[in-house]
Scaffold this motif. Structure first.
Motif, short mmCIF file in Angstrom:
data_model
loop_
_atom_site.label_atom_id
_atom_site.label_comp_id
_atom_site.label_asym_id
_atom_site.label_seq_id
_atom_site.Cartn_x
_atom_site.Cartn_y
_atom_site.Cartn_z
N VAL A 178 -49.17 -37.34 74.46
CA VAL A 178 -48.02 -37.61 74.87
C VAL A 178 -47.28 -36.62 76.02
CG1 VAL A 178 -45.45 -37.70 74.25
CG2 VAL A 178 -47.25 -38.47 72.74
N CYS A 179 -47.78 -35.45 75.85
CA CYS A 179 -47.33 -34.30 76.82
C CYS A 179 -47.92 -34.47 78.25
CB CYS A 179 -47.51 -33.03 76.29
SG CYS A 179 -46.49 -32.22 75.16
N LEU A 180 -49.15 -34.92 78.02
CA LEU A 180 -49.92 -35.42 79.44
C LEU A 180 -49.40 -36.82 80.23
CD1 LEU A 180 -53.68 -34.99 78.67
CD2 LEU A 180 -52.15 -33.59 80.50
N ALA A 181 -48.80 -37.37 79.38
CA ALA A 181 -48.01 -38.68 79.89
C ALA A 181 -46.72 -38.28 80.49
CB ALA A 181 -47.92 -39.61 78.84
N SER A 182 -45.94 -37.35 79.98
CA SER A 182 -44.76 -36.91 80.34
C SER A 182 -45.08 -36.19 81.67
CB SER A 182 -43.98 -36.17 79.30
OG SER A 182 -43.76 -36.89 78.05
N ASP A 196 -55.29 -42.81 68.54
CA ASP A 196 -54.69 -43.69 67.33
C ASP A 196 -54.02 -44.86 68.04
OD1 ASP A 196 -51.94 -42.88 66.78
OD2 ASP A 196 -53.09 -41.13 66.87
N GLU A 197 -53.66 -46.03 67.37
CA GLU A 197 -53.06 -47.28 68.09
C GLU A 197 -51.49 -46.95 68.05
OE1 GLU A 197 -54.09 -49.65 69.43
OE2 GLU A 197 -56.10 -49.07 68.74
N GLU A 198 -51.06 -45.95 67.39
CA GLU A 198 -49.80 -45.56 67.61
C GLU A 198 -49.38 -44.90 68.68
OE1 GLU A 198 -46.08 -43.39 65.28
OE2 GLU A 198 -48.08 -43.48 64.21
N SER A 199 -50.23 -43.71 69.03
CA SER A 199 -50.32 -43.03 70.24
C SER A 199 -50.46 -43.97 71.51
CB SER A 199 -51.28 -41.86 69.98
OG SER A 199 -50.84 -41.24 68.95
N LYS A 200 -51.48 -45.04 71.43
CA LYS A 200 -51.71 -45.60 72.48
C LYS A 200 -50.44 -46.44 73.02
CE LYS A 200 -56.85 -45.89 72.34
NZ LYS A 200 -57.84 -46.54 71.65
N ASN A 201 -49.91 -46.99 71.98
CA ASN A 201 -48.84 -47.97 72.35
C ASN A 201 -47.74 -47.17 72.62
OD1 ASN A 201 -50.09 -50.31 71.11
ND2 ASN A 201 -49.35 -49.90 69.07
N LEU A 202 -47.33 -46.02 72.31
CA LEU A 202 -46.57 -45.10 72.76
C LEU A 202 -46.55 -44.72 74.49
CD1 LEU A 202 -43.84 -43.37 72.70
CD2 LEU A 202 -45.41 -41.58 71.48
N VAL A 203 -47.54 -44.33 74.75
CA VAL A 203 -48.11 -43.84 76.22
C VAL A 203 -47.98 -45.23 77.07
CG1 VAL A 203 -49.05 -41.86 75.35
CG2 VAL A 203 -50.52 -43.83 75.65
N GLU A 204 -48.44 -46.26 76.53
CA GLU A 204 -48.54 -47.69 77.42
C GLU A 204 -47.12 -47.99 77.55
OE1 GLU A 204 -50.62 -50.58 74.97
OE2 GLU A 204 -52.60 -49.51 74.92
N SER A 205 -46.10 -48.15 76.76
CA SER A 205 -44.77 -48.08 76.85
C SER A 205 -44.23 -47.33 77.83
CB SER A 205 -43.96 -47.89 75.42
OG SER A 205 -42.76 -48.39 75.84
N LEU A 206 -44.63 -45.97 77.93
CA LEU A 206 -44.10 -45.06 78.74
C LEU A 206 -44.34 -45.30 80.22
CD1 LEU A 206 -44.66 -41.69 77.00
CD2 LEU A 206 -42.35 -42.74 77.42
N ILE A 207 -45.73 -45.76 80.44
CA ILE A 207 -46.45 -46.08 81.96
C ILE A 207 -45.74 -47.50 82.26
CG2 ILE A 207 -48.53 -46.62 82.99
CD1 ILE A 207 -48.40 -43.78 82.26
N TRP A 208 -45.76 -48.48 81.53
CA TRP A 208 -45.22 -49.87 81.85
C TRP A 208 -43.62 -49.51 82.38
CZ3 TRP A 208 -49.66 -50.11 82.46
CH2 TRP A 208 -50.84 -50.59 81.41
N ASP A 209 -42.95 -48.91 81.53
CA ASP A 209 -41.49 -48.69 82.04
C ASP A 209 -41.42 -47.82 83.27
OD1 ASP A 209 -40.65 -50.05 79.66
OD2 ASP A 209 -40.08 -48.11 78.63
N TYR A 210 -42.17 -46.66 83.42
CA TYR A 210 -42.25 -46.09 84.71
C TYR A 210 -42.36 -47.01 86.11
CZ TYR A 210 -44.08 -42.50 88.11
OH TYR A 210 -44.13 -41.77 89.22
N CYS A 211 -43.27 -47.80 85.59
CA CYS A 211 -43.87 -48.81 87.08
C CYS A 211 -42.45 -49.54 87.33
CB CYS A 211 -44.74 -49.77 86.38
SG CYS A 211 -46.64 -48.95 86.21
#
Length: 825
Positions: free
Chosen positions: A357-361, A420-435
């Motif tokens: 999560v920190c890397l995504a941020s 894990d799936e929860e973490s994947k879904n979280l960072v995916e959401s962050l990336i898509w919103d960023y786009c």
């Protein structure tokens, strides 16, 4: 790789790896001649003998420092330096102390076996200097050079234990009491850190914890220096150097002490950014350890370092209540930057959800801070201009952080692959919103700055292009994950749609052909085109017609000035949709196409950019070619759209409408509409109306310009060529109307134009194998040839009569022997 025996001057090595701090006055890169070096030593010796210190001697000392790389200080010269420092006969200027200490440092580091007695004497002299002179003449350079020489002596193997203890005690006292001197002099930090590194690598354990505390605490004190990215990188590589030495020498006691101090329970006074870089330095050192260097202790070190980074990441997330935001807190921002650089330089690490999560941020807020920059720029533009935004953007583009974006992205994707799936879904959401945010933000900024030709826009797009590459690499990782997982088909299609929508938002920044991009597109399109709901979801994500033409998201004033065809960011996004939708058009309901796609398709047929207009025509071809004749709803849609398609295409021809796009659309509708369809008759009628208008405008051209299909009235010839091509495409019910209209058009052409068209028709009919069309065409062509010859005869006769009546002014008469068609049926 940091190996101690190969690092002669640690401070120089730290500077090289930090990429941000220049050398101080005592570390010039230029060199002096051998004559100047000899003369400098001679003048210093004379000064001691004469008990005077002339000002020019200071310049001689600087000449020696300029040759640090090639200068060798032997024991006799070291004695001379110590004598000068300890002399009571003259008062040394404050500037001379840092230089004299630097020369002693060169002696310590370059001497293979320095005299233990001389080392002890040096420690006595240094103790006296710092006890009597430092308090009166203290300066950042004096402090830094003192810490450097004290640390270097404590690292010398031949130095006595008592001398090392004195050096370490004095070094700790300087760090603990005089650290405020470093605050405003960033250039001395490499020297201070090098001294700390030498002290940590000393063979003694005395004051080890005090030195380590100084390394991790000094940056958090209000009157102390602030930690910056270059400083953080130096801490990382300093620890790499220190721990590599521990591992190589099997100093297990030191490793244990270091682990407990830096990687154990985090003290409140420790600065998290510094601790993260220390942990990363340990990871780098472990990565370079060889098989015979205590694998168990190396493994323990690695686990402790990874746990410490994960613990700090978790603390940051907890402090920000799960949403890591750095905009309002500079310390959070710095910690995210340090964590991303630390992981980029330390290689692969075990998965940790907080770290992911920190890397995504960090990627979205610090490395590609487009949302923040857009907001700042829009505020500046409405106030005093974009100068401040320009400076901030240019500084970021030149930063170490931005240059490491690729390595940070690689670490991020590796973490994602193990998540894990929860973490994947979280960072995916962050990336898509960023786009989505980048798309809307760059649209506004680009339209405002492009008119001014602002270089700020160039730098912004450099950041955005790198962000696009990051999204592509991440999307490929997501695609591989859903392909190799036991996801439901619905989940696979949902993620695929998210990827396509995100790619559409960043399509403007795709400036090169990327295999990863094409691979991802192929994979996700394969998922989407298998399901009607996925196709519907993707198409529904496209901006509406009203949003496209009204400048959705702009201020009221900008909406009044908005011109849709000048919005390049929006055009690139629509072009992406126009290219992808044909791949799944078979699954797209006719009502959805009519409501969502058709208005946009017809709008962009009138776009002045050729490739955009051609893509819109290609979408129309895909629609006409899709489906089965039994699908009444789709068939009705095709027939209805043909009427507006012909109007839209021909009103922009010549000029905007690309002929190749229109020709492909006409050929498709003629092929795929049912026989005798009114839409086909309407298409033929519209083409002849356009051809008549164009040929009428070209009637005044010279006869030579009609001899071949190239040159001359190009637009008229292209329409004629399209009509001739339709002869072999239309069904037998439409063919009579086509032949009649074509004959009327050809007869009106000039003689050379008629011959050109007849030649083409003869060749086309002769090569035809269509037993349905050919008999009719042969008869019609013979009649047409006769009509053309009759029209020519009448024209010549009328010209002859006119010539006789106007014999006083002879004119040009067209000859009777025109070029007859030479093709045979």
């Amino acid at each position: 790789m940091a190996i101690q025996v190969n690092t002669l001057f640690l401070e120089q090595w730290l500077r090289t790896n930090s990429g941000g701090i220049s050398q101080n006055v005592s570390g010039h890169s230029s060199s002096s001649s051998a004559r100047a070096i000899i003369q400098a030593w001679s003048e210093l010796r004379d000064s001691l003998q004469n008990q005077t210190f002339h000002p020019h001697i200071l310049q001689s000392l600087k000449n020696l420092i300029n040759s640090q790389a090639s200068l060798h200080v032997a024991d006799p010269q070291a004695k001379l330096l110590l004598s000068v420092l300890s002399s009571q006969s003259f008062d040394l200027p404050s500037e001379s102390y840092p230089i004299l200490l630097r020369l002693l440092y060169i002696w310590v580091r370059k001497s293979v076996r320095p005299s233990a007695t001389l080392i002890d004497s040096a420690v006595d002299v240094l103790s006296h200097v710092f006890a009597t002179e430092f308090g009166l003449k203290k300066s950042p350079y004096f402090l830094a050079e003192g810490i450097l020489i004290l640390g270097a002596i404590s690292f010398v193997p031949l130095a006595s234990e008592s001398s090392k203890i004195v050096c370490l005690e004095l070094l700790c006292r300087l760090l603990e009491e005089d650290y405020p001197l470093i605050r405003s002099w960033e250039e001395v930090i490499p020297d201070v850190l090098a001294g700390i590194g030498y002290a940590l690598s000393s063979s003694l354990d005395v004051h080890f914890v005090r030195v380590l505390d100084s390394l991790l605490e000094i940056w958090g004190k209000g009157d102390g220096p602030s930690i910056t990215i270059p400083t953080a990188l130096m801490i990382l590589h300093l620890v790499e150097w220190v721990v590599s030495g521990y591992i190589k020498l099997r100093s297990f006691k030191k490793i244990e002490a270091f682990t407990q101090g830096a990687l154990g329970t985090l003290k409140e006074s420790y600065v998290p950014s510094a601790v993260v870089m220390v942990a990363a330095g340990v990871l780098r050192a472990c990565r370079h350890a060889t098989n015979g260097q205590g694998l168990e202790i190396v493994s323990m070190l690695r686990i402790s370092a990874e746990n410490q980074i994960g613990f700090i990441a978790q603390n940051l997330i907890s402090k920000t209540e799960g949403r890591v935001k750095s905009d309002s807190d500079p310390m959070n921002s710095l910690l995210l930057q340090c964590m991303s650089l630390a992981l980029a330089r330390s290689g692969a690490v075990s998965f940790s959800a907080p770290v992911l999560v920190c890397l995504a941020s960090a990627l979205l807020r610090e490395i590609f801070p487009l949302r923040h920059l857009y907001m700042q720029i829009l505020q500046f533009l409405h106030r005093s201009g974009s100068e401040l935004g320009l400076n901030e953007t240019k500084k970021h583009v030149d930063s170490v952080l931005f240059k490491e974006a690729g390595a940070i992205t690689a670490v991020f994707c590796n973490q994602y692959a193990s998540a894990d799936e929860e973490s994947k879904n979280l960072v995916e959401s962050l990336i898509w919103d960023y786009c989505q945010d980048v798309y809307s933000g760059h649209r506004q900024v680009a339209l405002l700055l492009r008119e001014r030709k602002d270089e700020l826009l160039v730098d912004l797009e450099k950041i955005a292009e790198s962000a696009f590459l990051m999204v592509v690499v991440f999307a490929l990782a997501v695609t591989k994950h859903i392909l190799n997982s036991n996801f439901s088909q619905e989940m696979q299609r949902e993620k695929s749609v998210h990827i396509l929508v995100s790619f559409s938002c960043l399509e403007y920044f795709r400036r090169m052909r990327l295999p990863e991009y094409m691979d991802t597109i192929r994979r996700v399109v394969a998922y989407v085109q298998e399901n009607e709901s996925a196709c519907f979801s993707f198409v529904e994500s496209m901006p509406t017609y009203v949003d496209l033409i009204t400048g959705q998201g702009f201020s009221s004033k900008k909406k009044m000035e908005y011109e849709w065809f000048k919005d390049e960011v929006q055009t690139a996004r629509i072009l992406f949709y126009v290219r992808v939708i044909p791949t799944c058009i078979e699954r797209l309901p006719a009502l959805v196409f009519r409501r969502v796609v058709a208005p946009t398709m017809f709008l962009y047929m009138g776009h002045p950019t050729g490739k955009v207009a051609r893509a819109s025509h290609s979408m129309f071809v895909a629609l006409i070619s899709s489906g089965k004749e039994s699908e009444d709803e789709r068939q009705l849609l095709k027939e209805q759209l043909v009427f507006y398609y012909m109007q839209r295409s021909l009103e922009g021809y010549p000029g905007i409408t690309p002929f190749e796009g229109m020709a492909s659309g006409v050929a498709a509708l003629v092929r795929h509409l049912p026989a005798g369809n009114p839409a086909t008759f309407y298409c033929v009628h519209c083409l002849f109306d356009k051809a008549n208008n164009l040929c009428r405008d070209a009637s005044t051209l010279k006869a030579d310009e009609w001899k071949n299909w190239q040159g001359g009235p190009e637009h008229c010839k292209k329409i004629l060529e399209l009509l001739l091509r339709l002869i072999s495409l239309v069904d037998i019910q439409v063919l009579p109307a086509l032949m009649k209209s074509l004959a009327q058009l050809i007869v009106q052409l000039p003689k050379t134009g008629q011959n050109m068209v007849l030649n083409e028709l003869y060749a086309q009919v002769a090569e035809s194998d269509d037993v349905t069309h050919k008999p009719t065409l042969v008869s019609w062509l013979q009649s047409l040839s006769y009509l053309c010859s009759q029209a020519k005869s009448e024209l010549v006769t009328s010209k002859g009569i006119e010539s006789k009546e106007n014999s006083a002014s002879p004119g040009i008469v067209e000859p009777l022997n025109w070029d007859r068609p030479n093709a045979r049926l």
